[in-house]
Design a protein around this motif. Structure first.
Motif, PDB file in Angstrom:
ATOM      1  N   LEU A   9       0.828  -1.204   0.000  1.00  0.00           N
ATOM      2  CA  LEU A   9       0.000   0.000   0.000  1.00  0.00           C
ATOM      3  C   LEU A   9       0.863   1.255   0.000  1.00  0.00           C
ATOM      4  N   PHE A  10       1.851   1.326   0.877  1.00  0.00           N
ATOM      5  CA  PHE A  10       2.694   2.516   0.965  1.00  0.00           C
ATOM      6  C   PHE A  10       3.465   2.746  -0.341  1.00  0.00           C
ATOM      7  N   ASP A  11       4.008   1.662  -0.908  1.00  0.00           N
ATOM      8  CA  ASP A  11       4.725   1.781  -2.190  1.00  0.00           C
ATOM      9  C   ASP A  11       3.806   2.279  -3.302  1.00  0.00           C
ATOM     10  N   LEU A  12       2.603   1.737  -3.383  1.00  0.00           N
ATOM     11  CA  LEU A  12       1.655   2.137  -4.435  1.00  0.00           C
ATOM     12  C   LEU A  12       1.239   3.596  -4.290  1.00  0.00           C
ATOM     13  N   VAL A  13       0.987   4.027  -3.057  1.00  0.00           N
ATOM     14  CA  VAL A  13       0.594   5.421  -2.837  1.00  0.00           C
ATOM     15  C   VAL A  13       1.737   6.359  -3.209  1.00  0.00           C
ATOM     16  N   GLU A  14       2.964   6.028  -2.807  1.00  0.00           N
ATOM     17  CA  GLU A  14       4.111   6.869  -3.180  1.00  0.00           C
ATOM     18  C   GLU A  14       4.266   6.930  -4.695  1.00  0.00           C
ATOM     19  N   ALA A  15       4.116   5.804  -5.371  1.00  0.00           N
ATOM     20  CA  ALA A  15       4.243   5.790  -6.833  1.00  0.00           C
ATOM     21  C   ALA A  15       3.146   6.634  -7.473  1.00  0.00           C
ATOM     22  N   HIS A  16       1.939   6.549  -6.932  1.00  0.00           N
ATOM     23  CA  HIS A  16       0.821   7.326  -7.466  1.00  0.00           C
ATOM     24  C   HIS A  16       1.043   8.829  -7.270  1.00  0.00           C
ATOM     25  N   LEU A  17       1.572   9.191  -6.100  1.00  0.00           N
ATOM     26  CA  LEU A  17       1.802  10.609  -5.790  1.00  0.00           C
ATOM     27  C   LEU A  17       3.076  11.151  -6.438  1.00  0.00           C
ATOM     28  N   GLY A  18       4.026  10.274  -6.727  1.00  0.00           N
ATOM     29  CA  GLY A  18       5.297  10.714  -7.284  1.00  0.00           C
ATOM     30  C   GLY A  18       6.202  11.359  -6.255  1.00  0.00           C
ATOM     31  N   ARG A  19       6.034  11.005  -4.985  1.00  0.00           N
ATOM     32  CA  ARG A  19       6.854  11.538  -3.899  1.00  0.00           C
ATOM     33  C   ARG A  19       6.804  10.596  -2.712  1.00  0.00           C
ATOM     34  N   GLN A  20       7.734  10.794  -1.776  1.00  0.00           N
ATOM     35  CA  GLN A  20       7.740   9.989  -0.564  1.00  0.00           C
ATOM     36  C   GLN A  20       6.666  10.462   0.400  1.00  0.00           C
ATOM     37  N   LEU A  21       6.043   9.527   1.087  1.00  0.00           N
ATOM     38  CA  LEU A  21       5.114   9.854   2.159  1.00  0.00           C
ATOM     39  C   LEU A  21       5.920  10.287   3.376  1.00  0.00           C
ATOM     40  N   THR A  22       5.367  11.175   4.161  1.00  0.00           N
ATOM     41  CA  THR A  22       6.060  11.645   5.362  1.00  0.00           C
ATOM     42  C   THR A  22       5.246  11.289   6.597  1.00  0.00           C
ATOM     43  N   CYS A  23       5.944  11.146   7.708  1.00  0.00           N
ATOM     44  CA  CYS A  23       5.285  10.792   8.956  1.00  0.00           C
ATOM     45  C   CYS A  23       5.726  11.735  10.061  1.00  0.00           C
ATOM     46  N   ALA A  24       4.991  11.678  11.158  1.00  0.00           N
ATOM     47  CA  ALA A  24       5.362  12.441  12.345  1.00  0.00           C
ATOM     48  C   ALA A  24       6.457  11.667  13.083  1.00  0.00           C
ATOM     49  N   CYS A  25       6.999  12.270  14.101  1.00  0.00           N
ATOM     50  CA  CYS A  25       8.007  11.625  14.948  1.00  0.00           C
ATOM     51  C   CYS A  25       7.428  10.323  15.511  1.00  0.00           C
ATOM     52  N   CYS A  26       8.281   9.356  15.726  1.00  0.00           N
ATOM     53  CA  CYS A  26       7.843   8.024  16.171  1.00  0.00           C
ATOM     54  C   CYS A  26       7.008   8.049  17.453  1.00  0.00           C
ATOM     55  N   CYS A  27       7.232   9.001  18.323  1.00  0.00           N
ATOM     56  CA  CYS A  27       6.514   9.023  19.603  1.00  0.00           C
ATOM     57  C   CYS A  27       5.450  10.120  19.669  1.00  0.00           C
ATOM     58  N   SER A  28       5.179  10.780  18.550  1.00  0.00           N
ATOM     59  CA  SER A  28       4.204  11.870  18.550  1.00  0.00           C
ATOM     60  C   SER A  28       2.766  11.343  18.566  1.00  0.00           C
TER      61      SER A  28
END
Length: 161
Positions: free
Chosen positions: A52-71
């Motif tokens: 899922l994450f790979d497909l979404v990144e490919a569809h968007l043409g960019r890397q997905l970003t996340c918050a800090c691990c403990c946020s």
């Protein structure tokens, strides 16, 4: 995130580990397996989420970003991924609607359904009612802000309440 379910919390934790492993050059699936605690097979959940994450990144043409691990707060991409999981539950395949105005490709839709199944998301009692959206919930590349270096994938998400 007070209303997040257990499955949503695990999904976000898995995504944060996946993003840290991607950025650090580690095995993304094995990193997620360690975070998974729930029904079903941890490796199958990791494979479904990785796809899922790979497909979404490919569809968007960019890397997905996340918050800090403990946020406890969600990054915009995390909220959009949770929305994608929510709205994919009632989709039969390719979907275009007001909450997902750019459309949801069949591959992404089926990957989201696999994640829902492997993480034990409940089946929706009815088709989710769409919320009007002015634009895609994922930010375009031009709107992305630089992010601090990723945390180690060994770091765990402590709470999402």
């Amino acid at each position: 995130m007070a209303s997040c379910s257990f499955q949503q919390t695990i999904f976000v934790k898995m995504f944060r580990r996946w993003a840290a492993a991607r950025d650090g050059g580690f095995d993304r699936r094995l990193t997620m397996v360690d975070a998974y605690r729930g029904p079903g097979n941890a490796m199958m959940a990791a494979v479904a989420a990785d796809s899922l994450f790979d497909l979404v990144e490919a569809h968007l043409g960019r890397q997905l970003t996340c918050a800090c691990c403990c946020s406890p707060a969600l990054a915009a991409d995390e909220a959009a991924l949770l929305g994608l999981l929510h709205y994919s539950a009632g989709a039969g395949g390719v979907m275009i609607s007001s909450p997902i105005p750019h459309g949801l490709s069949g591959a992404i839709c089926w990957a989201a359904k696999a994640v829902r199944r492997e993480l034990g998301f409940p089946k929706p009692s009815r088709t989710p009612s769409p919320r009007p959206a002015a634009r895609c919930p994922f930010r375009p590349q031009g709107e992305m802000r630089p992010q601090a270096p990723a945390e180690s994938p060994a770091m765990t998400l402590r709470t999402l309440q």
